[in-house]
Scaffold this active site. Structure first.
Site, mmCIF file in Angstrom:
data_model
loop_
_atom_site.group_PDB
_atom_site.id
_atom_site.type_symbol
_atom_site.label_atom_id
_atom_site.label_comp_id
_atom_site.label_asym_id
_atom_site.label_seq_id
_atom_site.Cartn_x
_atom_site.Cartn_y
_atom_site.Cartn_z
ATOM 1 N N CYS A 113 38.798 63.759 59.146
ATOM 2 C CA CYS A 113 38.454 62.418 59.640
ATOM 3 C C CYS A 113 37.173 61.882 59.002
ATOM 4 C CB CYS A 113 38.322 62.433 61.149
ATOM 5 S SG CYS A 113 39.788 63.078 61.969
ATOM 6 N N HIS A 256 34.265 56.975 63.316
ATOM 7 C CA HIS A 256 35.652 57.443 63.361
ATOM 8 C C HIS A 256 36.232 57.078 64.725
ATOM 9 C CE1 HIS A 256 39.196 59.728 63.420
ATOM 10 N NE2 HIS A 256 38.727 60.720 64.156
ATOM 11 N N ASN A 287 44.056 57.263 66.983
ATOM 12 C CA ASN A 287 43.241 58.025 66.028
ATOM 13 C C ASN A 287 44.034 58.159 64.728
ATOM 14 O OD1 ASN A 287 41.981 60.043 64.533
ATOM 15 N ND2 ASN A 287 41.531 61.320 66.313
HETATM 16 N N1 ACO Z 1 48.726 63.029 80.139
HETATM 17 C C1 ACO Z 1 48.515 63.582 81.332
HETATM 18 N N2 ACO Z 1 47.835 64.732 81.496
HETATM 19 C C2 ACO Z 1 47.349 65.313 80.382
HETATM 20 C C3 ACO Z 1 47.536 64.781 79.100
HETATM 21 C C4 ACO Z 1 48.254 63.585 79.005
HETATM 22 N N3 ACO Z 1 48.484 62.985 77.830
HETATM 23 N N4 ACO Z 1 46.930 65.585 78.224
HETATM 24 C C5 ACO Z 1 46.396 66.594 78.891
HETATM 25 N N5 ACO Z 1 46.651 66.433 80.220
HETATM 26 C C6 ACO Z 1 46.255 67.295 81.316
HETATM 27 C C7 ACO Z 1 46.113 68.749 80.907
HETATM 28 O O1 ACO Z 1 47.363 69.414 80.921
HETATM 29 C C8 ACO Z 1 45.181 69.260 81.947
HETATM 30 O O2 ACO Z 1 45.922 69.504 83.116
HETATM 31 P P1 ACO Z 1 45.593 70.785 84.056
HETATM 32 O O3 ACO Z 1 44.182 70.529 84.530
HETATM 33 O O4 ACO Z 1 46.621 70.698 85.106
HETATM 34 O O5 ACO Z 1 45.678 71.955 83.136
HETATM 35 C C9 ACO Z 1 44.266 68.066 82.223
HETATM 36 O O6 ACO Z 1 44.966 66.899 81.768
HETATM 37 C C10 ACO Z 1 42.954 68.138 81.490
HETATM 38 O O7 ACO Z 1 43.243 68.513 80.117
HETATM 39 P P2 ACO Z 1 42.144 68.528 79.024
HETATM 40 O O8 ACO Z 1 42.728 68.873 77.697
HETATM 41 O O9 ACO Z 1 41.031 69.372 79.557
HETATM 42 O O10 ACO Z 1 41.798 67.001 78.999
HETATM 43 P P3 ACO Z 1 40.437 66.326 78.674
HETATM 44 O O11 ACO Z 1 39.858 65.757 79.890
HETATM 45 O O12 ACO Z 1 39.587 67.213 77.826
HETATM 46 O O13 ACO Z 1 40.928 65.125 77.772
HETATM 47 C C11 ACO Z 1 40.857 64.572 75.450
HETATM 48 C C12 ACO Z 1 41.560 65.376 76.525
HETATM 49 C C13 ACO Z 1 41.040 63.104 75.779
HETATM 50 C C14 ACO Z 1 41.439 64.841 74.085
HETATM 51 C C15 ACO Z 1 39.363 64.953 75.491
HETATM 52 O O14 ACO Z 1 39.212 66.338 75.308
HETATM 53 C C16 ACO Z 1 38.571 64.266 74.487
HETATM 54 O O15 ACO Z 1 38.223 63.130 74.641
HETATM 55 N N6 ACO Z 1 38.192 64.967 73.372
HETATM 56 C C17 ACO Z 1 37.403 64.426 72.328
HETATM 57 C C18 ACO Z 1 37.920 64.843 71.029
HETATM 58 C C19 ACO Z 1 38.894 63.889 70.453
HETATM 59 O O16 ACO Z 1 39.067 62.773 70.798
HETATM 60 N N7 ACO Z 1 39.521 64.410 69.456
HETATM 61 C C20 ACO Z 1 40.394 63.619 68.686
HETATM 62 C C21 ACO Z 1 40.775 64.332 67.483
HETATM 63 S S1 ACO Z 1 39.478 65.191 66.718
HETATM 64 C C22 ACO Z 1 38.752 64.070 65.797
HETATM 65 O O17 ACO Z 1 39.311 63.074 65.502
HETATM 66 C C23 ACO Z 1 37.392 64.384 65.360
#
Ligand code: ACO
Length: 331
Positions: A113, A256, A287
């Site tokens: 990215c 990004h 993304n």
């Molecule tokens: N819909 C509903 N529930 C979901 C989804 C979805 N699409 N995805 C995950 N969940 C659930 C999981 O199963 C989990 O459930 P559980 O608690 O019953 O196990 C719960 O939501 C929490 O899951 P996490 O993966 O811990 O979700 P998180 O709050 O971390 O959100 C996210 C995920 C949005 C990706 C977050 O980690 C984030 O913002 N990360 C930043 C990194 C990023 O954006 N990366 C993008 C690519 S990397 C890059 O471009 C540099």
């Protein structure tokens, strides 16, 4: 050495819009969850037979036309991508063929990215060294090809698209008039500031294209969130310092477009003025990895949201782990 500037931008996305409700038909998710956690409302998805080069060529063609240049003026084409299936001929060479660019150096670059900002710096260095007078720098991705459509934690994030910039040497007759670099910068002649870039390969497992059954995007979402919000603000500040500015001087910021929550948390730590324009193309486009920065900047330029010549911080980060950022003068 001549300076460089971004002369013009272009962008292109496939026609098909995939909404959060469409995704809720595929996996156990909802529009409310996706919007709350990521800010993403829609993303564009390319057709089965559409390639990264197919997405890149129209974006590059628009940038070339907006710069008022002919294909034979381009001496260098650099295309940043991590999702392209085609390896040889390179996607950059395919774009050169599509646009009728006769004899440019053309190569692909993969830095996840951070790819576009890395390519912009590399092309700018080449132009400054006299290796080309005008370069096309492109970020293009078909992330839908590397998406696990059964994994709700990643398939809601990704999209396809392309953005392109024409990088040109600042004319010698102008730079000759300005022996003082600061005066040249104030006059808008130093259009691409020094790059702040690097990597932490010891944490490369945090963002990956796994290739077990087929290549697909995987990440440690919360670790990525912590990395970006704790370590990238310092990178952004250093990129500003290297351009002789502070975050308070910025007219715009294009990071990004990973997700909106992440962008807001990162920029909260920079102390930007309230009227700084912050790119939020992730809401419409998801993304798009290396395509996200040039696509978002091209749209701000198209909508005239930032005055030509005003300073804009570009900041790419992701797989590697890697980062690259620089202040550019808005074309
Ligand atoms: N819909 C509903 N529930 C979901 C989804 C979805 N699409 N995805 C995950 N969940 C659930 C999981 O199963 C989990 O459930 P559980 O608690 O019953 O196990 C719960 O939501 C929490 O899951 P996490 O993966 O811990 O979700 P998180 O709050 O971390 O959100 C996210 C995920 C949005 C990706 C977050 O980690 C984030 O913002 N990360 C930043 C990194 C990023 O954006 N990366 C993008 C690519 S990397 C890059 O471009 C540099």
């Amino acid at each position: 050495m001549p300076g460089t500037r971004i002369a013009a931008m272009g962008h292109h996305q496939p026609d098909r819009v995939l909404t959060n409700d469409d995704l809720a038909d595929l996996v156990d998710t909802s529009d409310a969850w996706i919007r709350r956690r990521t800010g993403i409302a829609t993303r564009r998805i390319a057709a089965e037979d559409e390639t990264v080069a197919d997405l890149a060529a129209p974006a590059a063609g628009k940038a070339l036309a907006a710069a008022g240049l002919a294909p034979e003026d381009i001496g260098l084409v650099v295309l940043a991508t991590c999702s392209a299936r085609d390896r040889c001929p390179s996607n950059a060479a395919q774009v050169a063929r599509a646009l009728g660019i006769p004899s440019a150096v053309a190569y692909d670059l993969n830095n996840g990215c951070a790819g576009f900002c890395t390519a912009l710096a590399s092309a700018s260095h080449s132009v400054r060294a006299g290796a080309a007078r005008h370069a096309l720098v492109i970020g293009a991705e078909k992330m839908s090809d590397v998406t696990d459509w059964t994994d709700r934690s990643t398939c809601v994030l990704l999209g396809d698209g392309a953005g392109a910039a024409v990088v040109s040497a600042v004319p010698d007759d102008h730079t000759d008039d300005h022996t003082d670099a600061d005066a040249a910068a104030e006059a808008g002649l130093e259009g691409i500031g020094p790059v702040e870039w690097g990597s932490d390969p010891t944490r490369g497992e945090m963002v990956r294209l796994l290739d077990d059954w087929q290549p697909h995007f995987a990440q440690e979402g919360q670790a990525v969130f912590r990395w970006v919000t704790t370590e990238l603000p310092a990178v952004a500040r250093r990129a500003c310092e290297r351009a002789g500015l502070t975050p308070g001087d910025l007219a715009g910021v294009v990071t990004h477009q990973a997700n909106l929550r992440l962008i807001e948390a990162l920029l909260d730590r920079l102390g930007l003025p309230e009227d700084t324009v912050v790119a939020q193309d992730v809401v419409e486009s998801g993304n798009t990895s290396a395509a996200s920065v040039p696509m978002a900047l091209a749209k701000l330029v198209e909508r005239r949201e930032i005055a030509p010549g005003a300073p804009v911080l570009l900041l790419g980060f992701g797989g590697g782990l890697s980062w690259a950022g620089q202040v550019v003068r808005c074309p």
